[in-house]
Write a protein that holds these residues in place. Structure first.
Motif, PDB file in Angstrom:
ATOM      1  N   MET A 126      34.938  93.658 -42.446  1.00 37.00           N
ATOM      2  CA  MET A 126      36.285  93.539 -43.017  1.00 37.00           C
ATOM      3  C   MET A 126      37.061  92.406 -42.360  1.00 37.00           C
ATOM      4  O   MET A 126      37.796  91.666 -43.031  1.00 37.00           O
ATOM      5  CB  MET A 126      37.039  94.857 -42.839  1.00 37.00           C
ATOM      6  CG  MET A 126      36.488  96.008 -43.667  1.00 37.00           C
ATOM      7  SD  MET A 126      37.303  97.581 -43.303  1.00 37.00           S
ATOM      8  CE  MET A 126      38.947  97.281 -43.971  1.00 37.00           C
ATOM      9  N   ASN A 150      36.521  98.121 -49.083  1.00 38.96           N
ATOM     10  CA  ASN A 150      36.818  97.710 -47.707  1.00 38.96           C
ATOM     11  C   ASN A 150      36.845  96.190 -47.567  1.00 38.96           C
ATOM     12  O   ASN A 150      37.758  95.634 -46.938  1.00 38.96           O
ATOM     13  CB  ASN A 150      35.793  98.294 -46.743  1.00 38.96           C
ATOM     14  CG  ASN A 150      35.872  99.799 -46.633  1.00 38.96           C
ATOM     15  OD1 ASN A 150      34.888 100.502 -46.845  1.00 38.96           O
ATOM     16  ND2 ASN A 150      37.043 100.334 -46.319  1.00 38.96           N
ATOM     17  N   SER A 171      37.174 105.058 -46.184  1.00 41.13           N
ATOM     18  CA  SER A 171      35.794 104.852 -45.723  1.00 41.13           C
ATOM     19  C   SER A 171      35.299 105.981 -44.824  1.00 41.13           C
ATOM     20  O   SER A 171      34.095 106.153 -44.643  1.00 41.13           O
ATOM     21  CB  SER A 171      35.685 103.518 -44.978  1.00 41.13           C
ATOM     22  OG  SER A 171      36.326 103.586 -43.711  1.00 41.13           O
ATOM     23  N   SER A 226      42.108 101.587 -46.901  1.00 36.53           N
ATOM     24  CA  SER A 226      40.665 101.427 -47.101  1.00 36.53           C
ATOM     25  C   SER A 226      39.863 102.007 -45.928  1.00 36.53           C
ATOM     26  O   SER A 226      38.777 102.560 -46.126  1.00 36.53           O
ATOM     27  CB  SER A 226      40.311  99.951 -47.305  1.00 36.53           C
ATOM     28  OG  SER A 226      40.312  99.236 -46.084  1.00 36.53           O
TER      29      SER A 226
END
Length: 492
Positions: free
Chosen positions: A77, A131, A122, A118
């Motif tokens: 990310m 993500n 997750s 996000s």
């Protein structure tokens, strides 16, 4: 005949402020308060926006792996984040000049909120696409937010107070990171293993980040800001996308030596990956990571309180202060990062990955040493950022020019961070990460030395700042000052 340059020093009574509610000063008990559209109030509001958005993000990142036990997803990310941040950040000053600081900051805050959402998702579902999108989107948003913040912090204050304005901002901003670190510390106070933080931790971050995006909408744009003496921020009159992109190029073309600062820009976030993942995330358990994070951001407050006033000591010429600051930064780099070598020799990426490795707790014998090292790493970050911002602010007072410099700064900073997160994702040995930091930081200071030693002036002439903006002296100086200047009474 030699051309005469006007230095912004004049002796006039403070000019009457424009009519309207945002220019009315108030009081709280015996203390008077600044008007809403004053540089100090606007900087305080921006600081609280950063308190709630990037401050909370820093607290979350400071846990290592974005609060997750396995840092792989966070690395991916962050690669997406800093890659888009690098591209958008380079042009962010142009966008901020066009749409204004208020909308830039508010849009920027939304990205931080989605990023945390996000991470929460997750924990319960495998959603790598969401993500990665959240990371990339935050890169776009953060580019605008930090360019707007840099514009305000460097162009709103008078020349003699730019260090103090950095200090005020950095303290408030990092109080957010400190409080943010206390959230996972409280939620995980009894967790002595290395686990993902609780859902409540992520939810708290999401709510606070959204509040920051909303708060940004209550700012006023730069053209409404009036300083204590009645002067205004130097901007471009009626900017268009074309004029702003031309201004971006002009910043480099007119002063090509600015590129010597680019290595400092590049390295200014390079060390976060190493500190957060290779030290805090790798070697300590969940509750101790949260404590280390708190100490790291608290150290930044301590350093900002010290460095800001030192950079503004008026009895010492600015040119002398600039040289002393750079030399001091080099000495601190050698001292603090040299001390970090002794710690990094203790372990490798392979040793902490072994099944029998027990993450350190704050009750572990010998914890005090790395605790102080991490604290000094935090202080070093604030000193580095403060000196770089002050150097940029010393190169001019124009909001337009400084927005472009802030964009260059955040763009290159993020490009460097993207590379470092990628290297960490590819399991670069921890010692190699450490060495890259030490070498890059020292080298970038040496490369920047010619700019600091030869290009910073004690004050920047007004005419230099107004060139190409369409603004005149009457637009930016208080009534009475222009007449003094034209009569030849300005102070040099």
């Amino acid at each position: 005949m030699e051309e005469r340059k006007t230095v912004v020093e004049y002796s006039v009574e403070p000019a009457p402020r424009p009519p309207g509610w945002m220019y009315k000063a108030g009081s709280i008990g015996k203390w008077s308060t600044s008007w809403y559209a004053s540089p100090r109030n606007q900087l305080a509001m921006v600081a609280f926006v950063c308190f709630l958005c990037p401050g909370m993000f820093n607290a979350l990142s400071g846990l290592g792996g974005g609060g997750k036990a396995d840092p792989t997803l966070s690395d991916q990310m962050n690669i997406a984040l800093y890659s888009t941040f690098a591209v958008v950040g380079f042009f962010a000053g142009t966008v901020v000049n066009r749409i204004g600081v208020r909308l830039s900051l508010s849009f920027g805050g939304i990205g931080y909120c989605i990023y945390s959402i996000s991470l929460l998702v997750s924990v319960h579902k495998h959603v790598p696409g969401f993500n990665i999108f959240a990371g990339a989107f935050l890169g776009v948003c953060a580019g605008l937010l930090w360019a707007a913040q840099g514009t305000i912090m460097m162009s709103y204050p008078p020349e003699q107070q730019k260090g103090r304005y950095f200090s005020w901002f950095w303290c408030i901003f990092n109080v957010g990171a400190c409080i943010g670190s206390l959230i996972p510390l409280g939620e995980n106070i009894n967790v002595k293993t290395n686990e993902t933080v609780s859902d409540g931790t992520y939810i708290a971050f999401i709510v606070l980040m959204f509040a920051g995006a909303v708060l940004a909408l209550f700012l006023c744009d730069a053209d409404k800001v009036v300083r204590t003496d009645g002067s205004r921020v130097i901007l471009m009159k009626q900017p268009s996308w074309k004029t702003e992109f031309i201004g971006l190029w002009d910043t480099i073309r007119a002063e090509p030596w600015i590129v010597l600062l680019f290595p400092m820009f590049w390295s200014s976030n390079w060390f976060y990956t190493y500190q957060q993942n290779a030290i805090n995330g790798a070697y300590f358990n969940t509750r101790t990571k949260a404590l280390n994070g708190f100490l790291y951001w608290f150290a930044q407050i301590v350093a900002a309180v010290i460095i800001g006033p030192l950079l503004d000591i008026e009895r010492v010429r600015r040119t002398v202060r600039a040289k002393a600051a750079l030399v001091s930064l080099f000495v601190l780099t050698v001292a603090i990062w040299g001390g970090g070598y002794a710690w990094q020799k203790k372990y490798t990426r392979e040793t902490v990955a072994q099944k029998d490795f027990v993450p350190w707790d704050w009750e572990t014998k010998g914890y005090v040493g790395p605790m102080f090292l991490y604290f000094f790493y935090g202080m070093y970050d604030a000193v580095w950022q403060g000196i770089v911002y002050w150097i940029m602010g010393a190169l001019g007072n124009s909001g337009r020019k400084l927005a472009n410099l802030a964009g260059f700064y955040k763009g290159l900073q993020s490009a460097g961070a993207a590379v470092m997160w990628s290297l960490d994702s590819n399991k670069l040995p921890y010692m190699n990460e450490y060495a890259s930091n030490f070498g890059l930081l020292c080298a970038s200071i040496l490369v920047a030395a010619p700019v600091v030693f030869f290009k910073i002036k004690d004050s920047v002439p007004v005419e230099d700042e107004l060139a190409g903006t369409g603004e005149t002296l009457e637009d930016v100086l208080p009534p009475g000052a222009v007449e003094q200047i034209r009569a030849g009474d300005e102070k040099i």
